[in-house]
Design an enzyme around this catalytic site. Structure first.
Site, PDB file in Angstrom:
ATOM      1  N   ASP A 135      80.353  17.948  73.848  1.00 30.35           N
ATOM      2  CA  ASP A 135      79.995  17.422  75.164  1.00 30.35           C
ATOM      3  C   ASP A 135      80.825  18.168  76.214  1.00 30.35           C
ATOM      4  O   ASP A 135      81.436  19.198  75.903  1.00 30.35           O
ATOM      5  CB  ASP A 135      80.140  15.892  75.231  1.00 30.35           C
ATOM      6  CG  ASP A 135      81.592  15.446  75.192  1.00 30.35           C
ATOM      7  OD1 ASP A 135      82.491  16.315  75.195  1.00 30.35           O
ATOM      8  OD2 ASP A 135      81.834  14.221  75.173  1.00 30.35           O
ATOM      9  N   ARG A 192      87.279  29.171  73.002  1.00 32.32           N
ATOM     10  CA  ARG A 192      87.201  29.031  74.459  1.00 32.32           C
ATOM     11  C   ARG A 192      86.429  27.783  74.840  1.00 32.32           C
ATOM     12  O   ARG A 192      85.485  27.399  74.152  1.00 32.32           O
ATOM     13  CB  ARG A 192      86.514  30.245  75.075  1.00 32.32           C
ATOM     14  CG  ARG A 192      87.412  31.433  75.033  1.00 32.32           C
ATOM     15  CD  ARG A 192      86.867  32.590  75.794  1.00 32.32           C
ATOM     16  NE  ARG A 192      87.637  33.751  75.445  1.00 32.32           N
ATOM     17  CZ  ARG A 192      88.715  34.164  76.103  1.00 32.32           C
ATOM     18  NH1 ARG A 192      89.125  33.542  77.185  1.00 32.32           N
ATOM     19  NH2 ARG A 192      89.375  35.229  75.688  1.00 32.32           N
ATOM     20  N   ILE A 193      86.858  27.219  75.967  1.00 35.25           N
ATOM     21  CA  ILE A 193      86.161  26.037  76.478  1.00 35.25           C
ATOM     22  C   ILE A 193      84.931  26.520  77.238  1.00 35.25           C
ATOM     23  O   ILE A 193      85.031  27.430  78.072  1.00 35.25           O
ATOM     24  CB  ILE A 193      87.106  25.218  77.372  1.00 35.25           C
ATOM     25  CG1 ILE A 193      88.261  24.707  76.512  1.00 35.25           C
ATOM     26  CG2 ILE A 193      86.370  24.071  78.043  1.00 35.25           C
ATOM     27  CD1 ILE A 193      89.431  24.184  77.296  1.00 35.25           C
ATOM     28  N   GLY A 206      83.608  17.504  77.620  1.00 38.88           N
ATOM     29  CA  GLY A 206      85.066  17.427  77.499  1.00 38.88           C
ATOM     30  C   GLY A 206      85.579  18.376  76.424  1.00 38.88           C
ATOM     31  O   GLY A 206      84.805  19.115  75.803  1.00 38.88           O
ATOM     32  N   HIS A 252      86.460  21.184  64.093  1.00 37.58           N
ATOM     33  CA  HIS A 252      87.821  21.089  64.644  1.00 37.58           C
ATOM     34  C   HIS A 252      88.795  20.638  63.554  1.00 37.58           C
ATOM     35  O   HIS A 252      88.512  19.689  62.820  1.00 37.58           O
ATOM     36  CB  HIS A 252      87.819  20.092  65.810  1.00 37.58           C
ATOM     37  CG  HIS A 252      89.164  19.974  66.454  1.00 37.58           C
ATOM     38  ND1 HIS A 252      89.611  20.896  67.379  1.00 37.58           N
ATOM     39  CD2 HIS A 252      90.161  19.084  66.291  1.00 37.58           C
ATOM     40  CE1 HIS A 252      90.838  20.559  67.756  1.00 37.58           C
ATOM     41  NE2 HIS A 252      91.193  19.462  67.110  1.00 37.58           N
TER      42      HIS A 252
HETATM   43  C1  GAR Z   1      89.021  26.508  62.051  1.00 41.58           C
HETATM   44  O1  GAR Z   1      89.975  25.733  61.387  1.00 41.58           O
HETATM   45  C2  GAR Z   1      88.449  25.735  63.232  1.00 41.58           C
HETATM   46  O2  GAR Z   1      88.371  24.362  63.030  1.00 41.58           O
HETATM   47  C3  GAR Z   1      89.482  26.068  64.293  1.00 41.58           C
HETATM   48  O3  GAR Z   1      89.724  27.423  64.121  1.00 41.58           O
HETATM   49  C4  GAR Z   1      89.659  27.722  62.717  1.00 41.58           C
HETATM   50  C5  GAR Z   1      88.831  28.978  62.548  1.00 41.58           C
HETATM   51  O4  GAR Z   1      88.953  29.475  61.256  1.00 41.58           O
HETATM   52  N1  GAR Z   1      88.972  25.737  65.595  1.00 41.58           N
HETATM   53  C6  GAR Z   1      89.716  25.177  66.550  1.00 41.58           C
HETATM   54  O5  GAR Z   1      90.908  24.964  66.446  1.00 41.58           O
HETATM   55  C7  GAR Z   1      88.949  24.840  67.822  1.00 41.58           C
HETATM   56  N2  GAR Z   1      89.713  23.963  68.641  1.00 41.58           N
HETATM   57  P1  GAR Z   1      87.989  30.626  60.732  1.00 41.58           P
HETATM   58  O6  GAR Z   1      87.955  31.711  61.816  1.00 41.58           O
HETATM   59  O7  GAR Z   1      88.651  31.108  59.470  1.00 41.58           O
HETATM   60  O8  GAR Z   1      86.632  30.017  60.501  1.00 41.58           O
END
Ligand code: GAR
Length: 195
Positions: free
Chosen positions: A137, A87-88, A139, A105
């Site tokens: 940040d 969530r943002i 954004g 990310h």
């Molecule tokens: C991870 O790859 C993380 O970078 C991504 O969700 C996955 C969570 O995996 N996050 C995003 O895409 C945020 N924009 P996990 O629950 O197995 O740690």
């Protein structure tokens, strides 16, 4: 640190495993989620307290984030890690914790920000992607980068297959980066100033 998750929590698990060793200089004080996420089971297993603050119980995003912040701050963490938190967060939340709020990310930012980074990389025909750990940040995935690691996309690879390979690299990079922050080899104030 406090770790916030939304899903399976494999990155959280990597941090819990690392922090189980007395040689690792960071500890997880609590895990929070925006839903009763499967990953909370990892916290239970390690005897780490957890909390769920679900937006559906609040009239506004701001009220939800205020309660989330209250829960986080209860533990007085030196660092808050978004590890698959989908969530943002409103600007007030970010400002209250900045620069001690970091996110992991699954892309080489600034390429492919947002919730579908792995899908977007494949759709765009990219041949390389990776992981970015950055200071959050106001954004969406725009904050100053702390660490990146890249990965070749294999021909014909599915989104699921690629994401699993990314997560192997991601877990390692997250564990290393959090340790470097704990050992003051990375100064988040400095990272924020430079970018
Ligand atoms: C991870 O790859 C993380 O970078 C991504 O969700 C996955 C969570 O995996 N996050 C995003 O895409 C945020 N924009 P996990 O629950 O197995 O740690």
């Amino acid at each position: 640190m406090v770790v916030l998750i939304s899903g399976g929590g494999s990155n959280l698990r990597a941090l819990l495993d690392a922090a189980d060793s007395p040689l690792y200089g960071a500890r997880i004080m609590a895990v929070g989620a925006d839903n009763p996420a499967d990953g909370l089971a990892h916290a239970d297993l390690f005897g780490v307290p957890s909390f769920v603050v679900s937006p559906s119980n609040f009239d506004s995003r701001e009220a939800w984030a205020e309660m989330l912040l209250e829960n986080v701050n209860f533990f007085k963490p030196d660092l808050v890690v978004l590890a698959g938190f989908m969530r943002i967060l409103p600007a007030e939340f970010v400002r209250a914790l900045s620069p001690k709020l970091i996110n992991t990310h699954p892309s080489l930012l600034p390429n492919f920000p947002g919730a579908h980074a792995v899908h977007d990389a494949i759709s765009a025909g990219a041949t390389e992607t990776g992981v970015t750990i950055h200071v959050v940040d106001e954004g969406v995935d725009t904050g100053p980068h702390i660490a990146q690691r890249s990965l070749k996309i294999l021909p014909g690879e599915s989104e699921g297959e690629l994401h699993e390979r990314i997560k192997v690299v991601e877990r390692e990079l997250l564990v290393e980066t959090v340790l470097a922050i704990a050992e003051k080899k990375i100064d988040l104030n400095q990272v924020s100033k430079i970018s």
